[in-house]
Design a protein around this motif. Structure first.
Motif, short mmCIF file in Angstrom:
data_model
loop_
_atom_site.label_atom_id
_atom_site.label_comp_id
_atom_site.label_asym_id
_atom_site.label_seq_id
_atom_site.Cartn_x
_atom_site.Cartn_y
_atom_site.Cartn_z
N MET A 11 -5.43 5.21 9.23
CA MET A 11 -5.29 3.91 8.54
C MET A 11 -4.24 3.11 9.31
N VAL A 12 -4.59 1.87 9.71
CA VAL A 12 -3.67 1.06 10.52
C VAL A 12 -3.34 -0.24 9.77
N ASP A 13 -2.06 -0.44 9.47
CA ASP A 13 -1.64 -1.70 8.84
C ASP A 13 -0.13 -1.88 9.06
N ASP A 14 0.28 -3.13 9.30
CA ASP A 14 1.72 -3.36 9.55
C ASP A 14 2.51 -3.36 8.24
N GLN A 15 1.80 -3.42 7.13
CA GLN A 15 2.53 -3.43 5.85
C GLN A 15 2.43 -2.04 5.20
N PRO A 16 3.57 -1.33 5.11
CA PRO A 16 3.56 0.02 4.55
C PRO A 16 2.98 0.05 3.13
N GLY A 17 3.11 -0.97 2.38
CA GLY A 17 2.60 -1.02 1.02
C GLY A 17 1.09 -0.89 0.98
N LYS A 18 0.48 -1.60 1.92
CA LYS A 18 -0.99 -1.54 1.99
C LYS A 18 -1.45 -0.14 2.36
N LEU A 19 -0.72 0.43 3.31
CA LEU A 19 -1.08 1.79 3.73
C LEU A 19 -1.04 2.76 2.55
N LEU A 20 0.01 2.54 1.71
CA LEU A 20 0.16 3.41 0.53
C LEU A 20 -1.01 3.23 -0.43
#
Lengths: 521, 129
Positions: A11-20
């Motif tokens: 999973m690739v995203d610059d926002q850790p919240g989205k990753l969570l």
């Protein structure tokens, strides 16, 4: 493979919240969830592990989603890795298409519907898993094929070394009958190369008398798909032919289809020669028996006629002319008697064998021939190294050596040298002891074309003088003693030399201490 | 080949010739007569035995191959009855026929008349010694 093996989902995203939140959504899938905060981190992960699905945000600060997808696709390992884009901005149809062109597989728009995302990831994870399984199966299959190939290669090489070690000439042909392989013995015997004999080139080595029959027979066998067998001559590298028993067998696969033919050629030359010799000797024996019967039937009237002319010989009523004719008739009758005597010659004057002294026997014959030796100007040389005592019948033995010596004398009508040697001897193969008598002359010699025939009955070179039975009978007598009679004749630039050599076993010889035994010459 | 004189009593030696064939028998008889023997003839072994019973025979000269009683059987009968009479067998075969050891000597017919006379003379001489 029904077991659920977790696959890696990146999973690739610059926002850790989205990753969570993605992690929470995908957790029920029970896959390995890996996280990356940037495109760079994502690439590092990709290089380290096998990734089944990449889930990425399209808009990221350093490398955006599409750029990352391009970079992933450039690597051959990841060309088929599934990519799911997540985009917060509204996507036109065109943008979606752009994503697919880069090999992306799917889009999910924001707000993300958890069920939808889960379903899409699940499909790709499953696809990856199945592909992996398929690849594993393929690899296993390839490994097995390689193993079998190695086994086949080994069995082929074992077969070839076996085929090269058998004494036969062996070959293999394809199902249509074109010969594609010969063993080493074939090449050793024929001296041919594969190019010369491949296909049906072998037929050039078959004897002209046999080649048509052999070719027809074997072609028929290819067609009928049945085994083939024939006997014929194959030319060796020296140009001489030998006899072979040839067989071909079809080799079938599990379905009964012919995959090849396997053939052997067994050298039967010796066997054939032995058979021919046996047939010949049987024929000669039959001839001999017939000759014996005829001679016997002639003997009875012959005695009467001889007696009649004997009485007529001095009859007072005969004038000189009649007496002359009567005398001629008597002379001719003695010739008839000579012939029947030779034919029936197994004249045994006593029932029991007696001790025969060869030196006396030979001296006796020489004495009989002495007048002829002198008349023909023949030098006689005698080399007796033993007395030569054996058990036998002197009459028939005398007949044998009288024949041989008389032949030698007759071969030298205008002078020559006669040499008779008597020596102890033994058979090299079995050690049987006996005496050997050799009779040499330097007369006309025996031409090679007569060599095979001189022991045949009724074969004579003396036209009117001989019965053609002398040597045949001699051989028969010597064979009764289990002895051998051989000759050698050489001629070179007008000089010839002939030697008859007779070996007679002394196996019945009386013991050395038995000095009182009668000596008969 | 003259008749042997014995004790100053001139007597021709008597030979009994046996053969089933007439011509050879007659010719053999003449050859032996010419050699100075008294020759009696018989056409079978049976007839030969009858003659031997009544005549004083010095030698029996019999053919080997005869119907009903062959030469060897005939020789055996003669020997059983008159052991002192020598028997010679004569045959067309060169090989000595089976059982011919029952006779005292064997001669092949193809030896010819000269040899026959010589052989008979020598044989009688050896037997009279």
């Amino acid at each position: 493979m029904t077991v659920h093996e977790p696959v890696n989902i990146l999973m690739v995203d610059d926002q850790p919240g989205k990753l969570l939140s993605y992690e929470a959504i995908l957790d029920p899938l029970r896959e390995n969830l890996l996280k990356a905060n940037s495109g760079r981190q994502a690439l590092e992960q990709l290089l380290k592990t096998d990734i089944a699905v990449v889930l990425m945000d399209v808009s990221m600060p350093d490398i955006d989603g599409f750029q990352l997808a391009d970079m992933i696709r450039e690597h051959p390992r990841f060309q088929k890795t599934a990519i799911i884009f997540i985009s917060a901005v509204h996507l036109s149809d065109l943008d979606q298409l752009k994503g697919y062109e880069r090999g992306a597989v799917d889009y999910v728009s924001v707000p993300v519907i958890p069920e939808l995302l889960r379903a899409k990831v699940s499909v790709f994870a499953e696809l990856y898993r199945k592909t992996q399984q398929l690849e594993n199966l393929n690899r296993e299959l390839e490994r097995r094929v390689a193993e079998r190939t190695e086994e086949l290669r080994e069995s082929e090489s074992q077969f070839r070394s076996l085929a090269n070690s058998i004494p036969q000439l062996a070959w293999m042909a394809d199902p249509g009958g074109s010969i594609s392989w010969f063993n080493q013995r074939w090449y050793d015997y024929t001296g041919s190369s594969f190019e010369q004999v491949r296909g049906d080139g072998w037929s050039s080595l078959i004897h002209p008398d046999d080649v048509t029959r052999v070719a027809r027979g074997i072609e028929n066998s290819w067609k009928l798909r049945e085994p083939w067998e024939d006997t014929f001559q194959i030319r060796g590298k020296g140009g001489n032919y030998r006899w072979f028993l040839s067989r071909a067998l079809p080799i079938h696969d599990v379905n009964g289809k012919i995959v090849r033919w396997f053939g052997t050629n067994t050298d039967i030359t010796e066997r054939k020669q032995a058979e021919e010799a046996l047939i010949k000797s049987e024929r000669l024996a039959a001839m001999g028996r017939l000759a014996g019967i005829i001679a016997h039937e002639i003997n009875n009237p012959l005695e009467a006629i001889s007696n009649a002319f004997y009485l007529l010989r001095d009859h007072p009523s005969l004038d000189e002319e009649a007496r002359y004719y009567s005398k001629l008739a008597e002379q001719e009758l003695s010739r008839v008697a000579h012939i029947t005597k030779q034919t029936l010659s197994f004249y045994r004057e006593s029932q029991e064998p007696v001790q025969v002294c060869f030196s006396d026997l030979l001296d006796n014959i020489i004495e009989l021939q002495s007048r002829r030796l002198k008349l023909s100007n023949i030098v006689f040389e005698k080399r007796f190294q033993t007395q030569g005592m054996i058990q036998g019948y002197p009459g028939e033995l005398k007949q044998v050596f009288l024949n041989i010596i008389a032949n030698a004398v007759q071969a030298m009508p205008s002078g020559g040298k006669l040499r008779i040697r008597l020596a102890k001897s033994s058979v090299r193969t079995n050690g049987i002891e006996g005496v050997r008598v050799s009779v040499y002359d330097n007369g006309a010699g025996i031409p090679p074309e007569h060599a095979n025939r001189i022991f045949e009955p009724f074969f004579s070179t003396k036209q009117m003088k001989g019965t053609g039975l002398g040597l045949w009978i001699s051989k028969g007598i010597i064979q009764k003693y289990q002895g051998t009679i051989r000759f050698r004749s050489l001629s070179f630039q007008g000089y010839a030399a002939t030697c008859f050599s007779v070996f007679i076993p002394a196996s019945f010889a009386t013991k050395p201490g038995d000095a009182n035994a009668a000596v008969v010459a | 080949m003259n008749a042997t004189l014995k004790c100053g009593n001139p007597r021709k030696r008597v030979i009994l010739c046996v053969d089933d064939e007439e011509n050879p028998l007659m010719l053999r008889k003449r050859v032996l007569q010419k050699a100075g023997y008294h020759v009696l003839t018989a056409r079978s072994g049976t007839e030969g035995l009858q003659i031997a019973a009544t005549e004083d025979v010095d030698l029996v000269l019999s053919d080997y191959l005869m119907p009903s009683m062959n030469g060897a059987e005939f020789a055996a009968r003669i020997k059983a009855l008159y052991p002192q009479i020598p028997v010679m067998l004569l045959s067309g075969v060169n090989e000595i026929p089976p059982n011919s050891y029952l006779a005292d000597a064997f001669l092949s017919k193809i030896e010819g008349p000269d040899n026959l006379c010589q052989y008979v003379a020598e044989f009688l001489k050896s037997k009279s010694l």
